[in-house]
Write an enzyme that holds these catalytic residues in place. Structure first.
Site, mmCIF file in Angstrom:
data_model
loop_
_atom_site.group_PDB
_atom_site.id
_atom_site.type_symbol
_atom_site.label_atom_id
_atom_site.label_comp_id
_atom_site.label_asym_id
_atom_site.label_seq_id
_atom_site.Cartn_x
_atom_site.Cartn_y
_atom_site.Cartn_z
ATOM 1 N N ARG A 10 -17.757 -28.599 74.055
ATOM 2 C CA ARG A 10 -19.196 -28.497 74.298
ATOM 3 C C ARG A 10 -19.825 -29.853 74.049
ATOM 4 O O ARG A 10 -19.595 -30.487 73.018
ATOM 5 C CB ARG A 10 -19.808 -27.447 73.359
ATOM 6 C CG ARG A 10 -21.321 -27.511 73.192
ATOM 7 C CD ARG A 10 -22.048 -26.868 74.305
ATOM 8 N NE ARG A 10 -23.515 -26.941 74.137
ATOM 9 C CZ ARG A 10 -24.386 -26.808 75.116
ATOM 10 N NH1 ARG A 10 -23.948 -26.587 76.341
ATOM 11 N NH2 ARG A 10 -25.671 -26.880 74.894
ATOM 12 N N LEU A 11 -20.621 -30.358 75.010
ATOM 13 C CA LEU A 11 -21.454 -31.541 74.810
ATOM 14 C C LEU A 11 -22.834 -31.050 74.401
ATOM 15 O O LEU A 11 -23.555 -30.456 75.209
ATOM 16 C CB LEU A 11 -21.571 -32.354 76.107
ATOM 17 C CG LEU A 11 -20.490 -33.397 76.388
ATOM 18 C CD1 LEU A 11 -19.169 -32.692 76.675
ATOM 19 C CD2 LEU A 11 -20.888 -34.249 77.580
ATOM 20 N N SER A 53 -26.535 -31.993 72.848
ATOM 21 C CA SER A 53 -27.483 -33.059 72.497
ATOM 22 C C SER A 53 -28.316 -32.630 71.294
ATOM 23 O O SER A 53 -28.782 -31.485 71.222
ATOM 24 C CB SER A 53 -28.407 -33.349 73.688
ATOM 25 O OG SER A 53 -27.664 -33.820 74.782
ATOM 26 N N CYS A 99 -30.987 -31.630 68.744
ATOM 27 C CA CYS A 99 -32.310 -31.020 68.915
ATOM 28 C C CYS A 99 -32.812 -30.631 67.534
ATOM 29 O O CYS A 99 -32.482 -29.559 67.025
ATOM 30 C CB CYS A 99 -32.228 -29.803 69.838
ATOM 31 S SG CYS A 99 -33.817 -28.952 70.056
ATOM 32 N N CYS A 106 -36.884 -23.583 72.951
ATOM 33 C CA CYS A 106 -35.681 -23.973 73.697
ATOM 34 C C CYS A 106 -34.531 -23.062 73.277
ATOM 35 O O CYS A 106 -34.672 -22.230 72.374
ATOM 36 C CB CYS A 106 -35.331 -25.440 73.459
ATOM 37 S SG CYS A 106 -34.866 -25.806 71.740
ATOM 38 N N GLN A 161 -27.417 -22.097 71.337
ATOM 39 C CA GLN A 161 -26.263 -22.669 72.040
ATOM 40 C C GLN A 161 -25.320 -23.371 71.066
ATOM 41 O O GLN A 161 -24.096 -23.253 71.179
ATOM 42 C CB GLN A 161 -26.739 -23.647 73.120
ATOM 43 C CG GLN A 161 -27.290 -22.971 74.360
ATOM 44 C CD GLN A 161 -27.514 -23.947 75.488
ATOM 45 O OE1 GLN A 161 -27.847 -25.110 75.262
ATOM 46 N NE2 GLN A 161 -27.339 -23.488 76.708
ATOM 47 N N GLY A 163 -34.268 -34.785 72.770
ATOM 48 C CA GLY A 163 -35.280 -34.662 73.823
ATOM 49 C C GLY A 163 -34.793 -35.153 75.172
ATOM 50 O O GLY A 163 -35.528 -35.814 75.895
ATOM 51 N N ARG A 164 -33.549 -34.840 75.530
ATOM 52 C CA ARG A 164 -32.941 -35.349 76.764
ATOM 53 C C ARG A 164 -32.945 -36.877 76.799
ATOM 54 O O ARG A 164 -33.140 -37.496 77.836
ATOM 55 C CB ARG A 164 -33.654 -34.805 77.999
ATOM 56 C CG ARG A 164 -33.569 -33.299 78.169
ATOM 57 C CD ARG A 164 -33.743 -32.914 79.629
ATOM 58 N NE ARG A 164 -34.015 -31.491 79.741
ATOM 59 C CZ ARG A 164 -35.197 -30.973 80.055
ATOM 60 N NH1 ARG A 164 -36.210 -31.762 80.306
ATOM 61 N NH2 ARG A 164 -35.362 -29.678 80.127
ATOM 62 N N ASP A 195 -34.153 -36.406 83.021
ATOM 63 C CA ASP A 195 -33.151 -36.403 81.966
ATOM 64 C C ASP A 195 -32.681 -37.835 81.759
ATOM 65 O O ASP A 195 -32.169 -38.469 82.681
ATOM 66 C CB ASP A 195 -31.972 -35.511 82.373
ATOM 67 C CG ASP A 195 -31.079 -35.135 81.201
ATOM 68 O OD1 ASP A 195 -30.985 -35.936 80.252
ATOM 69 O OD2 ASP A 195 -30.460 -34.058 81.242
ATOM 70 N N ARG A 236 -30.467 -38.754 79.338
ATOM 71 C CA ARG A 236 -29.241 -38.781 78.549
ATOM 72 C C ARG A 236 -28.101 -39.469 79.299
ATOM 73 O O ARG A 236 -28.100 -39.542 80.521
ATOM 74 C CB ARG A 236 -28.817 -37.358 78.183
ATOM 75 C CG ARG A 236 -29.732 -36.679 77.195
ATOM 76 C CD ARG A 236 -29.343 -35.229 76.978
ATOM 77 N NE ARG A 236 -29.590 -34.413 78.161
ATOM 78 C CZ ARG A 236 -29.379 -33.098 78.217
ATOM 79 N NH1 ARG A 236 -28.903 -32.472 77.156
ATOM 80 N NH2 ARG A 236 -29.641 -32.431 79.325
#
Length: 364
Positions: free
Chosen positions: A219-220, A222, A224, A235, A240, A263-264, A296, A298
């Site tokens: 899993r990648l 980001s 949060c 969100c 997740q 935040g992306r 996005d 990222r």
């Protein structure tokens, strides 16, 4: 001499300067120089001092922000907005910050420059963005940039040397790994990776002892802060994160890559600005655009780099985002299976999830 900072170190210094409100000097191959401030951290005194130098300063903004302000972006990806002689700091910063757009619309039309090169303005915006500030800079021409920087103790960045480093990702290096028993698995291990450019570290959470010769459940994720730590209902990030770790624990093996791209990729402060705009009625993509960012920001290639460093070359990817799958394939990590991760829908984030599906292609 090795004691002299290289371009990577100078760029890191420049980002720190801009966050503190200190200007940097940018120069091109012809010796032309500009003085650049992050619009967000510019002070009234420094704006006055800048005007005292003469010349015509501009606010450099991205094309996304220019579209919101109905300003002509003659340079394609950015616009150089001329600053009226009677404009104060509040006017300058309102060009960059959309927080009050609806209450106090910009009086236009805004005049933008179309002559001359915007290469140094482009670097100024990139530096502000990578410092997690609003992507806007106040830029003014100066005579003999290198001498000016030396006289005032300012960081000086050469365009030709800096440009490649602002688009390429920084190399990551393993720092340490240690056992980390967790609720989902007592056989946990945390790996810390540090980029060369002085940016934030990224982490890999390894569950069990995954076989390097088989596709690993991966899993990648980001970072949060609001979802992972505060239990935000806006969100689905927290559910997740916990859902992915739980599934890896159930299977006895997996790798969760925790990438510090809040935040992306725009940083927590800018994410909160986007939330403020969402409260005004804009969706998540529209809010990012009004701030001057892309949908996005990222760089998922970081995840591929970490997986390779850990010895993996194929994954079963826990994701709803096709962009992550495409990135893995492009960078040499085979995705043998997409494992859906549909958790965390609430009354507060239903519209957000719908926007991700409609505008960002998420498979929800």
């Amino acid at each position: 001499m090795s004691l002299t900072p290289d371009i990577t170190e100078l760029l890191a210094r420049a980002r720190a300067d801009l966050r503190m409100g200190v200007p940097v000097v940018l120069t091109d191959e012809l010796g032309f120089g500009v003085l650049a401030f992050a619009t967000e951290t510019l002070s009234p005194q420094r704006l006055a001092d800048l005007r005292g130098l003469g010349g015509d300063p501009v606010v450099a903004i991205t094309v996304r922000r220019a579209e919101t302000l109905k300003a002509r972006a003659y340079d394609g990806d950015l616009a150089r907005v001329m600053i009226p002689a009677d404009a104060g700091l509040s006017w300058v910063q309102a060009v960059a910050d959309p927080s009050d757009d609806l209450n106090a619309p910009m009086k236009g039309p805004l005049m933008t420059e179309r002559q001359g090169s915007a290469n140094l303005h482009r670097i100024a915006i990139a530096l502000a963005k990578s410092a997690h500030l609003l992507p806007a800079a106040v830029v003014a021409p100066i005579q003999d940039g290198r001498e000016f920087a030396a006289d005032h103790g300012l960081t000086c960045i050469d365009h030709a040397r800096a440009a490649p480093h602002l688009t390429d990702r920084s190399a990551l290096h393993p720092v340490v790994a240690a056992r980390l028993p967790m609720e989902v698995s007592e056989a946990g291990r945390l790996h810390v990776f540090r980029p060369e450019d002085g940016g934030e570290e990224h982490y890999a959470v390894e569950i069990g002892r995954p076989d390097r010769d088989k596709p690993v459940l991966a899993r990648l994720h980001s970072a949060c802060f609001t979802g992972d730590l505060m239990g935000s209902l806006k969100c689905d990030c927290g559910p997740q994160l916990r859902g992915a770790l739980a599934q890896m624990g159930d299977e006895g093996a997996g790798v969760l890559l925790y990438l510090n791209q809040e935040g992306r990729g725009i940083g927590l402060a800018n994410k909160m600005r986007a939330y403020f705009l969402q409260d005004q009625g804009f969706d998540t993509v529209e809010a990012n655009h009004r701030l001057g960012f892309e949908d996005d920001e990222r760089d998922f290639r970081l995840g591929s780099d970490i997986l390779k460093s850990l010895g993996f070359n194929s994954v079963r990817l826990l994701t709803n985002n096709p962009a992550k799958i495409a990135m893995m394939e492009r960078t040499g990590i085979a995705v043998t299976e997409r494992v859906p991760l549909k958790v965390g829908e609430t009354d507060f984030n239903r519209a957000y999830l719908a926007t991700k599906a409609a505008k960002s292609g998420h498979l929800l």
